[in-house]
Enzyme design. Structure first.
Site, PDB file in Angstrom:
ATOM      1  N   ALA A  83       7.398  10.968 -10.578  1.00 31.87           N
ATOM      2  CA  ALA A  83       7.087  11.811 -11.726  1.00 31.87           C
ATOM      3  C   ALA A  83       8.361  11.788 -12.546  1.00 31.87           C
ATOM      4  O   ALA A  83       9.422  12.128 -12.055  1.00 31.87           O
ATOM      5  CB  ALA A  83       6.794  13.218 -11.267  1.00 31.87           C
ATOM      6  N   SER A  84       8.248  11.365 -13.808  1.00 30.38           N
ATOM      7  CA  SER A  84       9.489  11.145 -14.559  1.00 30.38           C
ATOM      8  C   SER A  84      10.061  12.453 -15.073  1.00 30.38           C
ATOM      9  O   SER A  84      10.241  12.642 -16.264  1.00 30.38           O
ATOM     10  CB  SER A  84       9.252  10.184 -15.698  1.00 30.38           C
ATOM     11  OG  SER A  84       7.937  10.320 -16.166  1.00 30.38           O
ATOM     12  N   CYS A  85      10.310  13.363 -14.192  1.00 28.18           N
ATOM     13  CA  CYS A  85      10.922  14.645 -14.531  1.00 28.18           C
ATOM     14  C   CYS A  85      10.053  15.439 -15.499  1.00 28.18           C
ATOM     15  O   CYS A  85       8.940  15.083 -15.757  1.00 28.18           O
ATOM     16  CB  CYS A  85      12.311  14.494 -15.105  1.00 28.18           C
ATOM     17  SG  CYS A  85      13.305  13.364 -14.177  1.00 28.18           S
ATOM     18  N   ILE A  86      10.679  16.497 -16.012  1.00 26.20           N
ATOM     19  CA  ILE A  86       9.847  17.400 -16.785  1.00 26.20           C
ATOM     20  C   ILE A  86      10.281  17.461 -18.246  1.00 26.20           C
ATOM     21  O   ILE A  86      11.405  17.655 -18.520  1.00 26.20           O
ATOM     22  CB  ILE A  86       9.930  18.847 -16.237  1.00 26.20           C
ATOM     23  CG1 ILE A  86      10.606  18.925 -14.887  1.00 26.20           C
ATOM     24  CG2 ILE A  86       8.559  19.454 -16.210  1.00 26.20           C
ATOM     25  CD1 ILE A  86       9.965  18.303 -13.720  1.00 26.20           C
TER      26      ILE A  86
END
Ligand SMILES: Cc1cc2nc3c(=O)[nH]c(=O)nc-3n(C[C@H](O)[C@H](O)[C@H](O)COP(=O)(O)OP(=O)(O)OC[C@H]3O[C@@H](n4cnc5c(N)ncnc54)[C@H](O)[C@@H]3O)c2cc1C
Lengths: 405, 104
Positions: free
Chosen positions: B101-104
């Site tokens: 998950a490419s961070c938030i």
């Protein structure tokens, strides 16, 4: 007297000083907060400064105004934390012992991480808007820019307020329209992600908006260097994108203090329990705001939600009780979409932004994931709420620390 | 949605994007098959990267390009040469672990 020490008097540190001084009135705790600055900057305003929507005076106030009486404010650079010895050394050599430490030193940009970024084109044709100086220099540039290729770019994740660069692209579109020169500007949005944003549902809505506003999207771009001669950004696979004006968000990192103290990861973020906000390595150290490595957005709204939970946990810790593990990563942010409209998204560690509505104090329900004028009013009202409620740790009615499900 | 995929005679489950949904089903043959589908011939260097990724996954460390670049296993440039199209996405798929998950 026991000592509670807060490092950093930005958004998170100021909120904790207010919460705790309120909770600990006449108790046996002495609260001290340290920051090297005398000014407090409203960072969300950096987005509006380049477009002449806000002026510097709208977004800068003195730290002192927001620190409650009874909390000791020290203006100094912090040199090093000695977590095993429960003390902090200031740059002048002064020692501050503590019983409980709250680290709220935030994150800032590190353009030196990318070769060619902070080079001869820096603040000539390569700009950032994540600092006050950067946003101001960019404003002056935009005032007289005659058009060409504008590239809005993210270096790598994570960054503070991950929607800000997108908002910048949207606002640039309306700025050039209002100056009657949109046809002279080609806007490209370049991201290391596979889409406009990190959360799939919001990405769909945002990709659509980019298309509608004729902003080209370049995804999966991992920048390797900037070529100052040809004015191109080059990625690791050799892809090149040329620019006349590059607005980049450089790598974001925690403060060097964290590295000096041996307390951070490779980006100087402090390993932190995501539900309790206690440091993973030291029981009496807590981390709030952008300085932590929790997998939540680096945003003032997140710090606000987390501060309420951290306050409770610190009170429990003082009494020797076990911590309440309940921070869910709640974030909500306005996404300014230009032409006087905005979107609002609300999400947490596990839930993606949904459509629906969100109760917003003083303004009423705002539409989630829909572009409306009232959301834009909400975004502008956020500045007032920030200075008058958020920093002071006032509980905002209807807005709870946990996301409503 | 999960789908069934055949690796030789054996069925494994993958999601819509082709990532394994059960890491326990991963083995070297799975890696070789998935790599071949995107025209990658696995060399010892590739295997070293895959092993590193799997260790990080087991230790619940979030993955990103920078972390791989500073792993001592490969630098970022080599990582791109080994897995040309979107190195993080393809290497995690071959390693049988979830897409980061490419961070938030
Ligand atoms: C362009 C932009 C737009 C944004 N938009 C939004 C938005 O719309 N909504 C939202 O919620 N958030 C937004 N944010 C994010 C928000 O501003 C931050 O998440 C928030 O300010 C984090 O608070 P903090 O206390 O962790 O860090 P900060 O507020 O940055 O405070 C850190 C403090 O620590 C001090 N410090 C650090 N190191 C040292 C040291 N060694 N010695 C002494 N003092 C030190 C600094 O001087 C600073 O005062 C935006 C940010 C940017 C850059």
């Amino acid at each position: 007297m026991k000592r509670l020490l807060i490092l950093g008097a930005g958004t998170a540190g100021t909120m904790m000083a207010n919460h705790l001084s309120h909770e600990l009135k006449n108790k046996d705790w002495e609260i001290t907060i340290v920051d090297e600055q005398i000014k407090h900057y409203y960072q969300p305003g950096y987005l509006f400064l380049p477009f002449d929507i806000y002026e510097p005076k709208d977004i800068v106030k003195y730290i002192e105004e927001f620190i409650p009486k009874g909390v000791k404010l020290i203006k100094s650079k912090i040199d090093i934390i000695h977590p095993k010895e429960n003390r902090v050394t200031l740059s002048g050599g002064e020692q501050l012992p503590y019983d409980i430490l709250i680290i709220a030193t935030g994150a800032s940009i590190a353009p030196e991480e990318i070769s060619g970024m902070k080079d001869k084109e820096w603040q000539r044709s390569v700009f950032d808007f994540y600092t006050f100086e950067g946003a101001l220099a960019l404003r002056n540039k935009l005032r007289k820019w005659e058009g060409g290729k504008l590239v809005v770019h993210i270096t790598e994740m994570p960054i503070k307020c991950p929607v800000a660069p997108l908002e910048f692209a949207f606002l640039a579109d309306s700025y050039f329209k209002s100056k009657n020169m949109r046809d002279l500007v080609e806007i490209t949005y370049v991201t290391p992600l596979s889409g406009a944003f990190t959360k799939p549902k919001a990405t769909k809505a945002l990709d659509h908006l980019l298309e509608e506003k004729n902003i080209h999207l370049e995804t999966d771009f991992a920048i390797e260097h900037i070529n100052n001669e040809n004015k191109t950004i080059v990625d690791y696979s050799g892809r090149e994108i040329s620019f006349d004006l590059l607005v980049t968000v450089p790598t974001n990192k925690g403060d060097e203090l964290i590295a000096r103290s041996g307390m951070g990861d490779e980006l100087n973020y402090i390993p932190t329990h995501k539900a309790t906000l206690q440091s993973k390595n030291y029981d009496n150290v807590f981390v709030l705001g952008d300085a932590s490595d929790i997998p939540a957005s680096k945003a003032g709204s997140v710090a606000h939600f987390a501060a309420e939970i951290l306050t409770e946990n610190i009170l429990r810790f003082m009494k020797g009780e076990s911590l309440k593990a309940e921070f869910d990563g709640h974030a909500n942010c306005f996404i300014e979409t230009g032409n006087g409209k905005a979107l609002l998204i609300d999400f947490n560690y596990t839930h993606e932004p949904e459509e629906g509505s969100f109760p917003f104090p003083g303004i009423g329900p705002l539409s989630l994931l829909k572009e409306t004028r009232i959301n834009h009013m909400g975004k502008l009202a956020f500045r007032w709420i920030y200075w008058n409620m958020l920093l002071k740790g006032t509980h905002i009615p209807f807005v709870s620390g946990s996301m409503q499900e | 949605m999960t789908h069934t995929k055949l690796i030789g005679e054996r069925a494994i489950s993958v999601n819509d994007e082709g990532y394994l949904t059960d890491y326990a089903q991963w083995d070297a043959q799975v890696a070789e098959t998935l790599a071949k589908e995107i025209n990658i011939e696995l060399t010892p260097k590739h295997w070293a990267v895959l092993k590193f990724l799997q260790e990080q996954y087991k230790n619940e460390v979030a993955l990103n390009i920078r972390r791989i670049g500073s792993s001592g296993v490969v630098d970022i440039k080599e990582f791109y040469q080994l897995f040309p199209q979107g190195p993080l996405k393809t290497s995690t798929k071959i390693a049988g672990i979830p897409k980061p998950a490419s961070c938030i």
